[in-house]
Design a protein around this motif. Sequence first.
Motif, short mmCIF file in Angstrom:
data_model
loop_
_atom_site.label_atom_id
_atom_site.label_comp_id
_atom_site.label_asym_id
_atom_site.label_seq_id
_atom_site.Cartn_x
_atom_site.Cartn_y
_atom_site.Cartn_z
N VAL A 104 10.33 16.02 -0.32
CA VAL A 104 9.14 15.69 -1.11
C VAL A 104 9.09 16.58 -2.35
O VAL A 104 8.81 16.10 -3.47
CB VAL A 104 7.86 15.85 -0.26
CG1 VAL A 104 6.61 15.78 -1.15
CG2 VAL A 104 7.79 14.76 0.81
N GLN A 105 9.38 17.87 -2.20
CA GLN A 105 9.35 18.77 -3.35
C GLN A 105 10.47 18.45 -4.34
O GLN A 105 10.29 18.54 -5.55
CB GLN A 105 9.44 20.22 -2.88
CG GLN A 105 8.19 20.72 -2.17
CD GLN A 105 6.93 20.58 -3.02
OE1 GLN A 105 6.94 20.87 -4.22
NE2 GLN A 105 5.85 20.11 -2.41
N GLN A 106 11.64 18.07 -3.82
CA GLN A 106 12.74 17.69 -4.70
C GLN A 106 12.40 16.41 -5.45
O GLN A 106 12.69 16.28 -6.65
CB GLN A 106 14.03 17.49 -3.89
CG GLN A 106 15.25 17.11 -4.74
CD GLN A 106 15.55 18.11 -5.83
OE1 GLN A 106 15.64 19.31 -5.57
NE2 GLN A 106 15.70 17.65 -7.06
N ALA A 107 11.76 15.46 -4.77
CA ALA A 107 11.33 14.22 -5.42
C ALA A 107 10.31 14.52 -6.52
O ALA A 107 10.35 13.93 -7.61
CB ALA A 107 10.73 13.26 -4.40
N LYS A 108 9.40 15.45 -6.26
CA LYS A 108 8.41 15.83 -7.26
C LYS A 108 9.10 16.40 -8.51
O LYS A 108 8.72 16.07 -9.65
CB LYS A 108 7.43 16.85 -6.69
CG LYS A 108 6.37 17.29 -7.68
CD LYS A 108 5.41 18.31 -7.08
CE LYS A 108 4.37 18.74 -8.10
NZ LYS A 108 3.42 19.74 -7.54
N THR A 157 3.00 13.84 0.88
CA THR A 157 3.30 13.27 -0.43
C THR A 157 2.10 13.37 -1.36
O THR A 157 2.25 13.68 -2.55
CB THR A 157 3.73 11.79 -0.27
OG1 THR A 157 4.86 11.72 0.62
CG2 THR A 157 4.11 11.18 -1.60
N SER A 158 0.91 13.11 -0.83
CA SER A 158 -0.30 13.14 -1.65
C SER A 158 -0.56 14.52 -2.23
O SER A 158 -0.82 14.67 -3.43
CB SER A 158 -1.52 12.69 -0.82
OG SER A 158 -1.36 11.37 -0.39
N ILE A 159 -0.49 15.53 -1.39
CA ILE A 159 -0.76 16.89 -1.85
C ILE A 159 0.23 17.30 -2.94
O ILE A 159 -0.13 17.95 -3.93
CB ILE A 159 -0.71 17.88 -0.66
CG1 ILE A 159 -1.92 17.63 0.26
CG2 ILE A 159 -0.70 19.32 -1.15
CD1 ILE A 159 -1.90 18.44 1.54
N ALA A 160 1.47 16.87 -2.78
CA ALA A 160 2.49 17.23 -3.77
C ALA A 160 2.24 16.57 -5.12
O ALA A 160 2.38 17.21 -6.18
CB ALA A 160 3.87 16.86 -3.24
N PHE A 161 1.86 15.30 -5.12
CA PHE A 161 1.80 14.53 -6.36
C PHE A 161 0.41 14.39 -6.97
O PHE A 161 0.28 13.89 -8.10
CB PHE A 161 2.42 13.14 -6.15
CG PHE A 161 3.92 13.16 -6.03
CD1 PHE A 161 4.72 13.14 -7.16
CD2 PHE A 161 4.53 13.23 -4.79
CE1 PHE A 161 6.10 13.18 -7.06
CE2 PHE A 161 5.91 13.27 -4.67
CZ PHE A 161 6.71 13.25 -5.81
N LEU A 162 -0.61 14.82 -6.27
CA LEU A 162 -1.97 14.68 -6.79
C LEU A 162 -2.17 15.33 -8.16
O LEU A 162 -2.85 14.75 -9.02
CB LEU A 162 -2.99 15.25 -5.80
CG LEU A 162 -3.58 14.24 -4.82
CD1 LEU A 162 -4.41 14.94 -3.75
CD2 LEU A 162 -4.43 13.20 -5.55
N PRO A 163 -1.62 16.52 -8.41
CA PRO A 163 -1.84 17.10 -9.75
C PRO A 163 -1.34 16.20 -10.88
O PRO A 163 -1.97 16.13 -11.94
CB PRO A 163 -1.04 18.41 -9.69
CG PRO A 163 -1.03 18.76 -8.23
CD PRO A 163 -0.92 17.45 -7.51
N LEU A 164 -0.23 15.50 -10.66
CA LEU A 164 0.31 14.61 -11.69
C LEU A 164 -0.56 13.38 -11.87
O LEU A 164 -0.82 12.94 -12.99
CB LEU A 164 1.74 14.20 -11.32
CG LEU A 164 2.76 15.33 -11.18
CD1 LEU A 164 4.12 14.78 -10.79
CD2 LEU A 164 2.85 16.15 -12.46
#
Length: 335
Positions: A104-108, A157-164
């Motif tokens: 997930v972090q790599q995808a981000k 996934t949500s926590i990782a991408f929410l800032p974007l």
Amino acid sequence: MNTIFFISQIVGIVPISAVLLFVLAKLVSRRPSSHLQDGYGYAVLITGCDSGFGHQLAQCLDHKGFVVFAGCLSPEGAGAQSLARQSSSNLKILKLDVTSDEEVQQAKKTVQDNLPEKGLWAVVNNAGISDWAEIEWSTIEDFRKMVDINLFGCIRTSIAFLPLVRAAKGRMVYVSSIFAFFNCLNMGAYSVSKRGLEAFADCLRVEMASFDVKVSIIQPGNFGRATNILKMKTGSDIWEKLDDERKHMFNRQYIDLANDYFNSTCKAGFKDADMVIRAMLHAVTSPQPNYRYLLVSAMDRFFFQLFPFLPTFLTDAVFSLSPIFTKRKEMLYAM
């Protein structure tokens, strides 16, 4: 009175009538922006694009001009490769196992490094699995796997991408199921995962309203034939998992009957996913997306809209009308 007191505490002892008038005024005064006529300059991340809803949505959004980050469990698999061949260069296949923090972090990082000028407009949390079994046929590992993918995968996934997404004032979309509220026989683990997912999405919607980020929940009915998500089994598959005590309780005749009934029910579902894809597109592109999209046949709509509001004794009684439920009771009590 307790509810009124609780609400009053939250809003600072403001009269409830004033609160209601304020909410109505806000709703009436909202000026919806125009639809996204095309996606040029915007990106969308979709999880679970190897097949099913995610695969089809990725193609649709690609055709609309979005930069699509298509998360796939197996980037080298037939589904991901087919998607890549049939899409433009704006669609990028990502290796994304939603149960893996590292992936997930790599995808981000990949998304951040390849964002178009208008940023990440939406994340569609579509990755999921389905299985069926009575609770006593299941192990804790069966429940853990279901929840890890269907619930914690979405949260991760949500926590990782929410800032974007927040930066773009965009959308978060979650693929749930009617089984989030329809407590059907044989769907215990799946219902647990989807009910938890909806609780998460509902809480997130309230929090994200402050940032003009909209959150939608997709609730498909029986689309097993359209997606191949349902795991088909034989009576032997189920029987061999049971220990002696459960084999004595759930005799082989009933196991075969339940399996045949489930398979026939799956075959009665929608043949294509068009209804779901239209709902997903609306959730991503509409200026005022729905909070929930209930996607069942016209004949079933009234029942499923009413079901969550019925008292428990009535919702439980519904199952006594099912032929399989009646036969189940007869066959198991006959032991």
